[in-house]
Design a protein around this motif. Structure first.
Motif, PDB file in Angstrom:
ATOM      1  N   ASP A  97      49.137  52.937  37.817  1.00 27.11           N
ATOM      2  CA  ASP A  97      49.224  54.231  37.152  1.00 27.11           C
ATOM      3  C   ASP A  97      48.142  54.319  36.073  1.00 27.11           C
ATOM      4  OD1 ASP A  97      50.140  52.921  34.830  1.00 27.11           O
ATOM      5  OD2 ASP A  97      52.237  53.251  35.338  1.00 27.11           O
ATOM      6  N   GLU A  98      48.083  55.446  35.391  1.00 28.82           N
ATOM      7  CA  GLU A  98      47.008  55.673  34.423  1.00 28.82           C
ATOM      8  C   GLU A  98      47.050  54.672  33.274  1.00 28.82           C
ATOM      9  OE1 GLU A  98      45.221  59.234  31.529  1.00 28.82           O
ATOM     10  OE2 GLU A  98      46.763  59.683  33.043  1.00 28.82           O
ATOM     11  N   ALA A  99      48.247  54.413  32.741  1.00 34.52           N
ATOM     12  CA  ALA A  99      48.360  53.487  31.610  1.00 34.52           C
ATOM     13  C   ALA A  99      47.949  52.075  32.018  1.00 34.52           C
ATOM     14  CB  ALA A  99      49.789  53.491  31.074  1.00 34.52           C
ATOM     15  N   GLN A 100      48.375  51.625  33.194  1.00 32.53           N
ATOM     16  CA  GLN A 100      47.994  50.291  33.666  1.00 32.53           C
ATOM     17  C   GLN A 100      46.501  50.199  33.911  1.00 32.53           C
ATOM     18  OE1 GLN A 100      50.617  50.274  37.062  1.00 32.53           O
ATOM     19  NE2 GLN A 100      52.133  48.988  36.039  1.00 32.53           N
ATOM     20  N   SER A 101      45.918  51.256  34.478  1.00 35.99           N
ATOM     21  CA  SER A 101      44.482  51.256  34.758  1.00 35.99           C
ATOM     22  C   SER A 101      43.672  51.198  33.475  1.00 35.99           C
ATOM     23  CB  SER A 101      44.102  52.503  35.560  1.00 35.99           C
ATOM     24  OG  SER A 101      44.776  52.531  36.803  1.00 35.99           O
ATOM     25  N   LYS A 102      44.069  51.971  32.472  1.00 37.00           N
ATOM     26  CA  LYS A 102      43.361  51.941  31.194  1.00 37.00           C
ATOM     27  C   LYS A 102      43.450  50.559  30.559  1.00 37.00           C
ATOM     28  CE  LYS A 102      43.636  56.827  29.909  1.00 37.00           C
ATOM     29  NZ  LYS A 102      44.214  57.809  28.949  1.00 37.00           N
ATOM     30  N   TYR A 103      44.623  49.943  30.664  1.00 37.23           N
ATOM     31  CA  TYR A 103      44.804  48.609  30.084  1.00 37.23           C
ATOM     32  C   TYR A 103      43.916  47.582  30.780  1.00 37.23           C
ATOM     33  CZ  TYR A 103      46.968  44.067  29.241  1.00 37.23           C
ATOM     34  OH  TYR A 103      47.180  42.745  28.944  1.00 37.23           O
ATOM     35  N   LEU A 104      43.916  47.598  32.115  1.00 37.21           N
ATOM     36  CA  LEU A 104      43.147  46.591  32.847  1.00 37.21           C
ATOM     37  C   LEU A 104      41.644  46.819  32.763  1.00 37.21           C
ATOM     38  CD1 LEU A 104      45.216  46.056  36.130  1.00 37.21           C
ATOM     39  CD2 LEU A 104      45.243  44.691  34.040  1.00 37.21           C
ATOM     40  N   PHE A 105      41.212  48.071  32.878  1.00 38.13           N
ATOM     41  CA  PHE A 105      39.778  48.333  33.044  1.00 38.13           C
ATOM     42  C   PHE A 105      39.076  48.736  31.738  1.00 38.13           C
ATOM     43  CE2 PHE A 105      41.646  49.837  37.258  1.00 38.13           C
ATOM     44  CZ  PHE A 105      41.642  48.560  37.764  1.00 38.13           C
ATOM     45  N   LYS A 106      39.823  49.300  30.799  1.00 39.54           N
ATOM     46  CA  LYS A 106      39.209  49.690  29.529  1.00 39.54           C
ATOM     47  C   LYS A 106      39.448  48.640  28.447  1.00 39.54           C
ATOM     48  CE  LYS A 106      38.796  53.626  26.373  1.00 39.54           C
ATOM     49  NZ  LYS A 106      39.241  55.012  26.076  1.00 39.54           N
ATOM     50  N   VAL A 107      40.694  48.150  28.355  1.00 41.19           N
ATOM     51  CA  VAL A 107      41.030  47.176  27.315  1.00 41.19           C
ATOM     52  C   VAL A 107      40.628  45.771  27.737  1.00 41.19           C
ATOM     53  CG1 VAL A 107      42.876  46.183  25.924  1.00 41.19           C
ATOM     54  CG2 VAL A 107      42.915  48.629  26.484  1.00 41.19           C
ATOM     55  N   MET A 108      41.088  45.347  28.915  1.00 47.28           N
ATOM     56  CA  MET A 108      40.816  43.982  29.389  1.00 47.28           C
ATOM     57  C   MET A 108      39.467  43.860  30.097  1.00 47.28           C
ATOM     58  SD  MET A 108      43.402  42.436  28.231  1.00 47.28           S
ATOM     59  CE  MET A 108      43.156  40.827  28.975  1.00 47.28           C
ATOM     60  N   ARG A 109      38.864  44.991  30.472  1.00 47.05           N
ATOM     61  CA  ARG A 109      37.537  45.041  31.113  1.00 47.05           C
ATOM     62  C   ARG A 109      37.479  44.212  32.396  1.00 47.05           C
ATOM     63  NH1 ARG A 109      34.093  47.589  27.743  1.00 47.05           N
ATOM     64  NH2 ARG A 109      34.635  47.684  25.524  1.00 47.05           N
ATOM     65  N   LEU A 110      38.519  44.349  33.214  1.00 48.00           N
ATOM     66  CA  LEU A 110      38.536  43.643  34.492  1.00 48.00           C
ATOM     67  C   LEU A 110      37.607  44.328  35.495  1.00 48.00           C
ATOM     68  CD1 LEU A 110      40.872  42.069  33.253  1.00 48.00           C
ATOM     69  CD2 LEU A 110      42.153  42.423  35.360  1.00 48.00           C
TER      70      LEU A 110
END
Length: 265
Positions: free
Chosen positions: A22-35
């Motif tokens: 979902d949007e929150a998970q995607s932001k966490y993984l790709f924006k915060v964690m930079r996966l």
């Protein structure tokens, strides 16, 4: 503890299955964690254990896909422990729910009593708190957050197999502060000592405790066991954490790690 990101997902988990973020998970993984594509992620859903997955596709920073690779932990048998508590002010209710999740509670039930001051409960918000706490604490499931019930309705709905440990800070002497020492409950640790694990619930009242009528009702119920948390009057959130800790240490999953220790990566 692994530094690989860990997410709760509602979908079924099996090898090679896709998982939409979902949007929150995607932001966490790709924006915060930079996966990036191919990076590992751990996922669990409360039913199928924990699995290692990897980033399969990144759709901007608000969507993406994982692919499930292999199971790392099996779903275990958890302590059948419920928490019944009178809602508090917002941040204090949040604290109780977060700590109850960390301490292995399976059901979180807000209870409306005569002295409850905060009767409005956002269960959707509390569910988000349990999800975040479960992700961080290596739980393999999330506790169920129930809609608030009145104390009378809750107690009348209980089945005989569940023991309710009622944290009773009062005595029966009407002329003494907090009821004095007359008919005080036994210390919770003494009550629990030597008892085998069983279906149980911890009942915590609001600030000011239960009304005399509520206390009389609870004291008369066969499966309700009054217990004391010591000589001091605890804040409601402190009482909840203290009681849950005692139960898990003496009767619950602190004695034997039913879920199993997280496996090294």
């Amino acid at each position: 503890m692994s530094n690989i990101p860990r997410l709760f997902v509602p979908t079924d988990l099996q090898q090679d299955a896709p998982v939409a973020l979902d949007e929150a998970q995607s932001k966490y993984l790709f924006k915060v964690m930079r996966l990036n594509v191919g990076d590992p992620v751990r996922v669990f859903n409360g039913r199928h254990g924990e699995w290692k997955a990897s980033v399969k596709e990144i759709l901007g920073k608000t969507a993406g896909m994982l692919q499930v690779d292999e199971q790392t932990r099996r779903q275990g048998v958890l302590t059948d422990l419920h928490l019944y508590f009178a809602p508090l002010k917002k941040t204090r209710t949040d604290f109780v729910v977060e700590k109850a999740t960390e301490l292995g509670v399976e059901v979180i039930q807000p209870v409306i009593t005569e002295y409850t001051q905060a009767e409005r409960v956002r269960t959707d918000r509390l569910e988000r708190l349990t999800m975040e706490a479960a992700e961080q604490t290596e739980r393999l499931n999330m506790p169920r957050v129930q809609e608030p019930l009145s104390l009378i309705k809750l107690m009348s709905s209980l089945t005989d197999h569940r023991h309710v440990y009622y944290c009773d800070e009062r005595g029966d002497d009407e002329g003494a502060a907090w009821g004095g020492d007359d008919n005080r409950a036994r210390p919770m640790a003494d009550v629990l000592m030597g008892k085998p694990p069983h279906s149980a619930a911890i009942l915590i009242g609001p600030e000011g405790g239960f009304s005399p009528q509520e206390r009389s009702m609870l004291r008369k119920m066969e499966n309700v066991i009054p217990v004391s948390l010591g000589p001091r009057i605890l804040r409601a959130e402190t009482a909840a954490v203290s009681a849950l800790t005692l139960y898990q240490a003496l009767c619950g999953d602190w004695r034997a790690a039913e879920e199993g220790a997280p496996q090294d990566d």
